[in-house]
Design a protein around this motif. Sequence first.
Motif, PDB file in Angstrom:
ATOM      1  N   ASP A  56     -87.935  97.330  94.484  1.00  0.00           N
ATOM      2  CA  ASP A  56     -86.729  97.059  93.702  1.00  0.00           C
ATOM      3  C   ASP A  56     -86.994  96.219  92.455  1.00  0.00           C
ATOM      4  O   ASP A  56     -86.057  95.665  91.873  1.00  0.00           O
ATOM      5  CB  ASP A  56     -85.685  96.359  94.577  1.00  0.00           C
ATOM      6  CG  ASP A  56     -85.200  97.245  95.711  1.00  0.00           C
ATOM      7  OD1 ASP A  56     -85.066  98.462  95.483  1.00  0.00           O
ATOM      8  OD2 ASP A  56     -84.983  96.725  96.823  1.00  0.00           O
ATOM      9  N   ILE A  57     -88.262  96.103  92.052  1.00  0.00           N
ATOM     10  CA  ILE A  57     -88.560  95.330  90.847  1.00  0.00           C
ATOM     11  C   ILE A  57     -89.460  96.143  89.914  1.00  0.00           C
ATOM     12  O   ILE A  57     -90.056  97.144  90.322  1.00  0.00           O
ATOM     13  CB  ILE A  57     -89.234  93.979  91.166  1.00  0.00           C
ATOM     14  CG1 ILE A  57     -90.624  94.210  91.785  1.00  0.00           C
ATOM     15  CG2 ILE A  57     -88.369  93.141  92.091  1.00  0.00           C
ATOM     16  CD1 ILE A  57     -91.398  92.918  91.986  1.00  0.00           C
ATOM     17  N   PHE A  58     -89.503  95.718  88.669  1.00  0.00           N
ATOM     18  CA  PHE A  58     -90.296  96.420  87.662  1.00  0.00           C
ATOM     19  C   PHE A  58     -91.544  95.607  87.329  1.00  0.00           C
ATOM     20  O   PHE A  58     -91.446  94.478  86.833  1.00  0.00           O
ATOM     21  CB  PHE A  58     -89.472  96.641  86.398  1.00  0.00           C
ATOM     22  CG  PHE A  58     -88.206  97.411  86.628  1.00  0.00           C
ATOM     23  CD1 PHE A  58     -88.228  98.644  87.255  1.00  0.00           C
ATOM     24  CD2 PHE A  58     -86.974  96.893  86.222  1.00  0.00           C
ATOM     25  CE1 PHE A  58     -87.064  99.362  87.465  1.00  0.00           C
ATOM     26  CE2 PHE A  58     -85.808  97.605  86.427  1.00  0.00           C
ATOM     27  CZ  PHE A  58     -85.845  98.847  87.059  1.00  0.00           C
ATOM     28  N   ARG A  59     -92.709  96.192  87.586  1.00  0.00           N
ATOM     29  CA  ARG A  59     -93.956  95.501  87.283  1.00  0.00           C
ATOM     30  C   ARG A  59     -94.187  95.464  85.768  1.00  0.00           C
ATOM     31  O   ARG A  59     -93.998  96.481  85.082  1.00  0.00           O
ATOM     32  CB  ARG A  59     -95.130  96.219  87.964  1.00  0.00           C
ATOM     33  CG  ARG A  59     -95.112  96.158  89.466  1.00  0.00           C
ATOM     34  CD  ARG A  59     -96.143  97.111  90.071  1.00  0.00           C
ATOM     35  NE  ARG A  59     -95.815  98.502  89.774  1.00  0.00           N
ATOM     36  CZ  ARG A  59     -96.598  99.542  90.083  1.00  0.00           C
ATOM     37  NH1 ARG A  59     -97.761  99.334  90.683  1.00  0.00           N
ATOM     38  NH2 ARG A  59     -96.224 100.768  89.785  1.00  0.00           N
ATOM     39  N   PRO A  60     -94.616  94.332  85.225  1.00  0.00           N
ATOM     40  CA  PRO A  60     -94.881  94.238  83.789  1.00  0.00           C
ATOM     41  C   PRO A  60     -95.909  95.270  83.321  1.00  0.00           C
ATOM     42  O   PRO A  60     -96.933  95.488  83.979  1.00  0.00           O
ATOM     43  CB  PRO A  60     -95.415  92.808  83.614  1.00  0.00           C
ATOM     44  CG  PRO A  60     -94.818  92.053  84.756  1.00  0.00           C
ATOM     45  CD  PRO A  60     -94.793  93.026  85.899  1.00  0.00           C
ATOM     46  N   SER A  61     -95.622  95.928  82.210  1.00  0.00           N
ATOM     47  CA  SER A  61     -96.517  96.895  81.557  1.00  0.00           C
ATOM     48  C   SER A  61     -96.802  98.147  82.374  1.00  0.00           C
ATOM     49  O   SER A  61     -97.718  98.905  82.059  1.00  0.00           O
ATOM     50  CB  SER A  61     -97.839  96.227  81.148  1.00  0.00           C
ATOM     51  OG  SER A  61     -97.613  95.350  80.060  1.00  0.00           O
ATOM     52  N   HIS A  62     -96.021  98.385  83.425  1.00  0.00           N
ATOM     53  CA  HIS A  62     -96.131  99.617  84.203  1.00  0.00           C
ATOM     54  C   HIS A  62     -95.034 100.598  83.765  1.00  0.00           C
ATOM     55  O   HIS A  62     -94.182 100.267  82.936  1.00  0.00           O
ATOM     56  CB  HIS A  62     -95.984  99.326  85.699  1.00  0.00           C
ATOM     57  CG  HIS A  62     -97.264  98.911  86.358  1.00  0.00           C
ATOM     58  ND1 HIS A  62     -98.198  99.818  86.811  1.00  0.00           N
ATOM     59  CD2 HIS A  62     -97.753  97.681  86.640  1.00  0.00           C
ATOM     60  CE1 HIS A  62     -99.212  99.162  87.342  1.00  0.00           C
ATOM     61  NE2 HIS A  62     -98.977  97.861  87.252  1.00  0.00           N
ATOM     62  N   THR A 118     -90.539  88.935  86.058  1.00  0.00           N
ATOM     63  CA  THR A 118     -90.003  90.238  85.688  1.00  0.00           C
ATOM     64  C   THR A 118     -88.514  90.287  86.029  1.00  0.00           C
ATOM     65  O   THR A 118     -87.898  89.217  86.204  1.00  0.00           O
ATOM     66  CB  THR A 118     -90.778  91.362  86.408  1.00  0.00           C
ATOM     67  OG1 THR A 118     -90.330  92.629  85.911  1.00  0.00           O
ATOM     68  CG2 THR A 118     -90.596  91.317  87.913  1.00  0.00           C
ATOM     69  N   VAL A 119     -87.944  91.469  86.103  1.00  0.00           N
ATOM     70  CA  VAL A 119     -86.563  91.632  86.539  1.00  0.00           C
ATOM     71  C   VAL A 119     -86.511  92.714  87.611  1.00  0.00           C
ATOM     72  O   VAL A 119     -87.420  93.548  87.707  1.00  0.00           O
ATOM     73  CB  VAL A 119     -85.621  92.018  85.373  1.00  0.00           C
ATOM     74  CG1 VAL A 119     -85.582  90.916  84.327  1.00  0.00           C
ATOM     75  CG2 VAL A 119     -86.039  93.342  84.744  1.00  0.00           C
ATOM     76  N   ASP A 120     -85.427  92.705  88.400  1.00  0.00           N
ATOM     77  CA  ASP A 120     -85.275  93.735  89.431  1.00  0.00           C
ATOM     78  C   ASP A 120     -84.361  94.852  88.940  1.00  0.00           C
ATOM     79  O   ASP A 120     -83.938  94.854  87.771  1.00  0.00           O
ATOM     80  CB  ASP A 120     -84.765  93.126  90.746  1.00  0.00           C
ATOM     81  CG  ASP A 120     -83.370  92.506  90.615  1.00  0.00           C
ATOM     82  OD1 ASP A 120     -82.637  92.845  89.653  1.00  0.00           O
ATOM     83  OD2 ASP A 120     -83.009  91.702  91.487  1.00  0.00           O
ATOM     84  N   ILE A 121     -84.044  95.803  89.810  1.00  0.00           N
ATOM     85  CA  ILE A 121     -83.257  96.977  89.418  1.00  0.00           C
ATOM     86  C   ILE A 121     -81.810  96.623  89.061  1.00  0.00           C
ATOM     87  O   ILE A 121     -81.092  97.454  88.515  1.00  0.00           O
ATOM     88  CB  ILE A 121     -83.271  98.038  90.530  1.00  0.00           C
ATOM     89  CG1 ILE A 121     -82.726  97.465  91.851  1.00  0.00           C
ATOM     90  CG2 ILE A 121     -84.685  98.586  90.725  1.00  0.00           C
ATOM     91  CD1 ILE A 121     -82.601  98.506  92.952  1.00  0.00           C
ATOM     92  N   HIS A 122     -81.410  95.383  89.355  1.00  0.00           N
ATOM     93  CA  HIS A 122     -80.067  94.925  88.991  1.00  0.00           C
ATOM     94  C   HIS A 122     -80.079  94.049  87.738  1.00  0.00           C
ATOM     95  O   HIS A 122     -79.022  93.542  87.327  1.00  0.00           O
ATOM     96  CB  HIS A 122     -79.443  94.153  90.163  1.00  0.00           C
ATOM     97  CG  HIS A 122     -79.419  94.920  91.447  1.00  0.00           C
ATOM     98  ND1 HIS A 122     -78.625  96.047  91.628  1.00  0.00           N
ATOM     99  CD2 HIS A 122     -80.113  94.739  92.607  1.00  0.00           C
ATOM    100  CE1 HIS A 122     -78.812  96.514  92.857  1.00  0.00           C
ATOM    101  NE2 HIS A 122     -79.706  95.742  93.469  1.00  0.00           N
ATOM    102  N   GLY A 123     -81.269  93.856  87.169  1.00  0.00           N
ATOM    103  CA  GLY A 123     -81.383  93.023  85.972  1.00  0.00           C
ATOM    104  C   GLY A 123     -81.542  91.555  86.270  1.00  0.00           C
ATOM    105  O   GLY A 123     -81.543  90.724  85.339  1.00  0.00           O
ATOM    106  N   ASN A 124     -81.712  91.191  87.526  1.00  0.00           N
ATOM    107  CA  ASN A 124     -81.876  89.793  87.907  1.00  0.00           C
ATOM    108  C   ASN A 124     -83.334  89.358  87.791  1.00  0.00           C
ATOM    109  O   ASN A 124     -84.244  90.172  87.994  1.00  0.00           O
ATOM    110  CB  ASN A 124     -81.406  89.574  89.350  1.00  0.00           C
ATOM    111  CG  ASN A 124     -79.941  89.910  89.531  1.00  0.00           C
ATOM    112  OD1 ASN A 124     -79.107  89.568  88.689  1.00  0.00           O
ATOM    113  ND2 ASN A 124     -79.616  90.596  90.628  1.00  0.00           N
ATOM    114  N   PRO A 125     -83.596  88.091  87.487  1.00  0.00           N
ATOM    115  CA  PRO A 125     -84.981  87.602  87.429  1.00  0.00           C
ATOM    116  C   PRO A 125     -85.678  87.808  88.771  1.00  0.00           C
ATOM    117  O   PRO A 125     -85.063  87.678  89.835  1.00  0.00           O
ATOM    118  CB  PRO A 125     -84.812  86.114  87.112  1.00  0.00           C
ATOM    119  CG  PRO A 125     -83.474  86.014  86.454  1.00  0.00           C
ATOM    120  CD  PRO A 125     -82.617  87.041  87.138  1.00  0.00           C
ATOM    121  N   ALA A 126     -86.948  88.164  88.707  1.00  0.00           N
ATOM    122  CA  ALA A 126     -87.717  88.409  89.929  1.00  0.00           C
ATOM    123  C   ALA A 126     -89.182  88.072  89.666  1.00  0.00           C
ATOM    124  O   ALA A 126     -89.590  87.820  88.529  1.00  0.00           O
ATOM    125  CB  ALA A 126     -87.564  89.865  90.374  1.00  0.00           C
TER     126      ALA A 126
END
Length: 368
Positions: free
Chosen positions: A100-106, A317-325
């Motif tokens: 549920d999160i976005f890895r940086p530069s992926h 990073t941020v998660d799929i809801h736009g929250n900090p992660a």
Amino acid sequence: MAGNSFGDLFRISTFGESHGKAIGVIIDGCPSNITIDEEFIQSELDKRKPGQSRITTQRKESDTAQILSGVFEGKSTGTPIAIVIPNEDQRSKDYTHIKDIFRPSHADFTYQMKYGIRDYRGGGRSSARETAARVAAGAVAKSFLQQFGIEIFAHVSGVGTIEAPNLDTKDLKALLELRESNIARCADPATANEMVEFIDSVRKAGDTVGGRISAVVRHVPVGLGEPVFDKLHADLAKAMMSINAVHGFEYGSGFAGSELRGSEHNDIFVADDHDLNQVHTHTNFSGGIQGGISNGMDITFKVAFKPVATIMRDQETVDIHGNPAIASGKGRHDPCVVSRAVIIVEAMAALVIADHLLKHQSYKHAAR
């Protein structure tokens, strides 16, 4: 999802995901009666497969190629060649933490926003595992090119700030032996040792580093390439830039050529015995391509790879809801991809040259 095919006459389409059942390729347009050596295809795949050394990912895949069609008694039949490579060592649980999160530069964020769904297991279709299919296809293309005496060689010429000296490329067989004598796949042994030590130190620090691959294509006939949009160097650039982690491409003198004057940069023509079939140039700043068309000189180019995005450190990073992660680095990843990418660069070059060679042959037949 579009964009899974490459080439016009010698055309490939790849399929599969990193953690699916298999990956594979369909080769359409390979001429008939080309020797298809399964051992050669496997030897090419072995140069790309994971788990080769301490400076590559420790994922264990045999990358065993299975030819399903298009080959009979060791020869291509002219029909589509289908090759499948089963996945054997997936560890999908290693990726549940980034579900549920976005890895940086992926590609996590861009895939999610474009398609509304993504296979987070190893990156799915965006994984560099897809390139094994290209290597298998490239081996077939090399077999086709071999009957014309065309040779392709690439090696790791730089890692981080470490740079190998320029090589004499007259004897590619000798350079290949030097390259395969070390795990860095650099044809200069002294530089290779330095590269291995540096990459290993980066790995132990939980970080990654980028690098560069230099390539040469020899004995290419004059005339390959199309004017304007399908220039030979443009198609080579597209091929190389389609490889995962590639951030730069240059051919011939490249960016350094922009610092020269025309009087320094022009390649002067010479005709041995006043024969147009024996024309060559004193220098090769053009990299074997002029006006988008091969001129008979060696085609030379360099490809730059960025550092692998997954590092063994926590990153914001941020998660799929736009929250900090927090993205935690887990799993098995390369600290530097270039040693395994050498064979991918060769494969993509072979596919481009094979495609343009078939186009060139079609002109010759049409002129008869």
